[in-house]
Design a protein around this motif. Structure first.
Motif, PDB file in Angstrom:
ATOM      1  N   TYR A  96      -7.546  -5.571   9.228  1.00  0.00           N
ATOM      2  CA  TYR A  96      -6.448  -4.954   8.492  1.00  0.00           C
ATOM      3  C   TYR A  96      -6.340  -3.440   8.671  1.00  0.00           C
ATOM      4  O   TYR A  96      -5.266  -2.872   8.455  1.00  0.00           O
ATOM      5  N   VAL A  97      -7.433  -2.782   9.045  1.00  0.00           N
ATOM      6  CA  VAL A  97      -7.408  -1.322   9.083  1.00  0.00           C
ATOM      7  C   VAL A  97      -6.459  -0.799  10.154  1.00  0.00           C
ATOM      8  O   VAL A  97      -5.852   0.267  10.003  1.00  0.00           O
ATOM      9  N   ASN A  99      -3.603  -2.093  11.062  1.00  0.00           N
ATOM     10  CA  ASN A  99      -2.235  -2.136  10.550  1.00  0.00           C
ATOM     11  C   ASN A  99      -1.931  -0.883   9.735  1.00  0.00           C
ATOM     12  O   ASN A  99      -0.846  -0.300   9.834  1.00  0.00           O
ATOM     13  N   THR A 100      -2.911  -0.482   8.934  1.00  0.00           N
ATOM     14  CA  THR A 100      -2.771   0.745   8.159  1.00  0.00           C
ATOM     15  C   THR A 100      -2.728   1.959   9.071  1.00  0.00           C
ATOM     16  O   THR A 100      -1.926   2.878   8.874  1.00  0.00           O
ATOM     17  N   ASN A 104       0.391   4.703   9.272  1.00  0.00           N
ATOM     18  CA  ASN A 104       0.169   6.100   8.888  1.00  0.00           C
ATOM     19  C   ASN A 104       0.313   7.060  10.061  1.00  0.00           C
ATOM     20  O   ASN A 104       0.780   8.189   9.886  1.00  0.00           O
ATOM     21  N   SER A 261      -6.737   9.125   5.172  1.00  0.00           N
ATOM     22  CA  SER A 261      -5.653   8.247   4.751  1.00  0.00           C
ATOM     23  C   SER A 261      -5.060   7.458   5.912  1.00  0.00           C
ATOM     24  O   SER A 261      -4.383   6.458   5.702  1.00  0.00           O
ATOM     25  N   GLY A 265      -5.493   3.833   3.931  1.00  0.00           N
ATOM     26  CA  GLY A 265      -4.290   3.143   3.501  1.00  0.00           C
ATOM     27  C   GLY A 265      -3.574   3.770   2.323  1.00  0.00           C
ATOM     28  O   GLY A 265      -4.160   4.454   1.491  1.00  0.00           O
ATOM     29  N   GLU A 270       1.609   0.011   0.291  1.00  0.00           N
ATOM     30  CA  GLU A 270       1.348  -1.256   0.970  1.00  0.00           C
ATOM     31  C   GLU A 270       1.561  -2.436   0.025  1.00  0.00           C
ATOM     32  O   GLU A 270       1.965  -3.517   0.459  1.00  0.00           O
ATOM     33  N   TRP A 275       2.697  -4.808   2.846  1.00  0.00           N
ATOM     34  CA  TRP A 275       2.242  -4.489   4.199  1.00  0.00           C
ATOM     35  C   TRP A 275       0.781  -4.913   4.332  1.00  0.00           C
ATOM     36  O   TRP A 275      -0.055  -4.539   3.515  1.00  0.00           O
ATOM     37  N   GLY A 277      -2.158  -4.155   5.097  1.00  0.00           N
ATOM     38  CA  GLY A 277      -3.075  -3.079   5.442  1.00  0.00           C
ATOM     39  C   GLY A 277      -4.294  -3.080   4.546  1.00  0.00           C
ATOM     40  O   GLY A 277      -4.414  -3.888   3.619  1.00  0.00           O
ATOM     41  N   GLY A 279      -5.158  -0.961   2.329  1.00  0.00           N
ATOM     42  CA  GLY A 279      -4.860  -0.585   0.955  1.00  0.00           C
ATOM     43  C   GLY A 279      -4.524  -1.790   0.105  1.00  0.00           C
ATOM     44  O   GLY A 279      -5.006  -1.932  -1.025  1.00  0.00           O
ATOM     45  N   LYS A 280      -3.686  -2.675   0.640  1.00  0.00           N
ATOM     46  CA  LYS A 280      -3.334  -3.892  -0.096  1.00  0.00           C
ATOM     47  C   LYS A 280      -4.552  -4.803  -0.243  1.00  0.00           C
ATOM     48  O   LYS A 280      -4.726  -5.458  -1.274  1.00  0.00           O
TER      49      LYS A 280
END
Length: 327
Positions: A96-97, A99-100, A104, A261, A265, A270, A275, A277, A279-280
């Motif tokens: 997932y990282v 995607n974030t 960003n 960041s 995320g 997110e 999204w 990522g 963060g989600k």
């Protein structure tokens, strides 16, 4: 330089140790039960099954022993397993990282493309209508909560334009049946990125343009800038080659703090745009009491913050040769 970097990395170790204690204590103090999260809410399980899972997760140990075991596993690269996703935490973060990171980085590039020239022109035209307009615009970008702007954008743009996606990273149908080409996949991701990129770039633009403007205002009044003008150099050469080159240090500081960041995320954003990522993932893990995943994400963010500070200090010497690192 290498000696300085090595010393700074060694200095990070006790800082990370203190941070790990704070993270572990805070997560363990959160309400909820990891065993219940393991089985799922509403599941009917016996006490023997619960005791077995507690032993499996190491929850039958004292808190100091749990902490030592957790830190020991992290030092060997074992971040544990997610009790809800049933996958290694390291694999989840790796999935997932990026995607974030993509979201960003694109937002940062868009923000810098607009913020640097606007900030420079504000400084050159200080006190004019142009400067006042962008000052108000920047203050608006800093003041408006990200989630509020995201919801406004979804309602007035996403829902009004046919075919404009307002959530997710890919079209469900296209991703399920497979893309016909790599270009179709790239186009699909780019289309889904429009709204979240605008929101992130808007807030970043506000900070960057203010930093560039204020730094340029100070530099423009320096003696060497007046000397450059007196030599008959073109105004663009004076501004961009002489003034802006020496006004980059505050911007480098901000970029250094922005680096964490890129990976950690935009948690609220997110969640609003769904999204996929990191963060989600963190928000979902907190809600589901997935402690191993929560602690790993928080430690990951803390490490990125420390590395970002180190990188910004190193960049100082590249931007301004007059600054020397203290070895």
């Amino acid at each position: 330089m290498l000696k300085y970097v090595f010393k700074r990395i060694l200095a990070m170790i006790p800082v990370l140790f203190i941070i790990s204690i704070v993270i572990f204590g805070t997560v363990k103090a959160m309400p909820g039960d990891e065993v219940t999260a393991y089985f799922g809410a509403g599941s009917k399980v016996t006490q023997e099954q619960r005791d077995h899972v507690r032993e499996l997760l190491g929850l039958d140990k004292s808190l100091p022993e749990q902490y030592v075991r957790w830190v020991g596993r992290m030092c060997t690269g074992d971040l544990g397993s997610s009790i809800t996703l049933k996958k290694p935490v390291g694999t989840i973060i790796g999935d997932y990282v990026w995607n974030t990171f993509y979201l960003n980085v694109v937002s940062l590039i868009v923000a810098l493309i607009f913020a640097i020239p606007v900030g420079i022109k504000q400084a050159v035209k200080k006190g004019t209508v142009f400067d006042n307009f962008w000052t108000v615009f920047s203050l608006l970008g800093i003041s408006v909560p990200t989630f509020f702007f995201a919801l406004v954008l979804i309602f007035f743009v996403g829902l009004q334009i046919p075919g404009m996606p307002i959530n997710g990273m890919r079209d469900t149908m296209l991703s399920s049946f497979g893309y016909s080409s790599i270009f179709q996949e790239i186009g699909d991701i780019a289309l889904h990125s429009i709204l979240p990129v605008i929101v992130l770039a808007f807030s970043s633009f506000a900070s960057f343009s203010r930093y560039v403007r204020n730094s340029m205002v100070e530099v423009i009044n320096m003696d060497y800038v007046r000397t450059a003008r007196s030599k008959g150099l073109k105004e663009k050469t004076v501004i961009y080659k002489h003034a802006f080159k020496n006004a980059q240090i505050p911007l480098v500081t901000l970029l250094g703090l922005y680096i964490p960041s890129l990976f950690s995320g935009a948690v609220i954003l997110e969640s609003v745009f769904i999204w996929p990522g990191i963060g989600k993932v963190l928000i979902d893990a907190i809600n589901q009491r997935d402690n191993s995943l929560v602690m790993a994400c928080l430690m990951f963010s803390a490490l990125l913050m420390l590395l970002g500070n180190l990188l910004s200090d190193i960049c100082y010497t590249l931007v301004d040769p007059r600054i020397k690192v203290d070895e």
